[in-house]
Design a protein around this motif. Structure first.
Motif, short mmCIF file in Angstrom:
data_model
loop_
_atom_site.label_atom_id
_atom_site.label_comp_id
_atom_site.label_asym_id
_atom_site.label_seq_id
_atom_site.Cartn_x
_atom_site.Cartn_y
_atom_site.Cartn_z
N CYS A 178 -6.47 -7.86 -7.14
CA CYS A 178 -7.55 -8.69 -6.63
C CYS A 178 -8.86 -8.33 -7.32
CB CYS A 178 -7.67 -8.51 -5.12
SG CYS A 178 -8.72 -9.73 -4.34
N VAL A 205 -11.92 -5.76 -2.57
CA VAL A 205 -11.01 -5.41 -1.49
C VAL A 205 -10.52 -6.70 -0.85
CG1 VAL A 205 -10.82 -4.25 0.74
CG2 VAL A 205 -12.18 -3.22 -1.08
N GLY A 206 -9.26 -6.74 -0.57
CA GLY A 206 -8.70 -7.92 0.10
C GLY A 206 -7.46 -8.39 -0.62
N ARG A 207 -7.01 -9.55 -0.21
CA ARG A 207 -5.82 -10.13 -0.82
C ARG A 207 -6.24 -11.38 -1.56
NH1 ARG A 207 -0.84 -8.45 2.66
NH2 ARG A 207 0.14 -9.01 0.72
N CYS A 208 -5.79 -11.49 -2.79
CA CYS A 208 -6.03 -12.69 -3.56
C CYS A 208 -5.01 -12.73 -4.68
CB CYS A 208 -7.46 -12.73 -4.10
SG CYS A 208 -7.83 -11.50 -5.35
#
Length: 112
Positions: free
Chosen positions: A52, A80-83
């Protein structure tokens, strides 16, 4: 606590804070080379899947280690996170079905 121990703890804490500030801990502060998780070539375009990130750019060049394969480096700002971050490369620019990943120096095979 003994004054000498207290002073050593203070010096150590200061060193840790300074080191974290210099390394940019937390992500997103600087562009980095992103490891290619997989590569595929649907319709002649090479799609490079990476972690991500924002502002993804692809750089193609010769492998500095001297192999006959080209080196592909994907640059970006990790977040940070979902992608599903992707870099794209014109399939004609990549002569074969393998390249050296500029982030890991591993050979990546492009699936069709």
């Amino acid at each position: 606590m003994h004054p000498l121990v207290r002073r050593l703890v203070a010096v150590a804490a200061t060193a840790v804070v300074a080191a974290l500030a210099l390394t940019g801990c937390g992500g997103g502060e600087q562009r980095v080379a992103l490891a290619v998780q997989r590569a595929e070539r649907p319709d002649g375009i090479v799609v490079l899947h990476v972690e991500c990130a924002d502002d993804v750019e692809v750089e193609l060049g010769p492998d500095p280690s001297g192999s006959p394969l080209p080196q592909v480096t994907v640059w970006g700002d990790p977040v940070v996170g979902r992608c599903d971050a992707k870099g794209r490369l014109d399939g004609q620019d990549l002569p074969g079905d393998a390249f050296v990943d500029g982030a890991t120096s591993q050979v990546v095979t492009v699936s069709r």
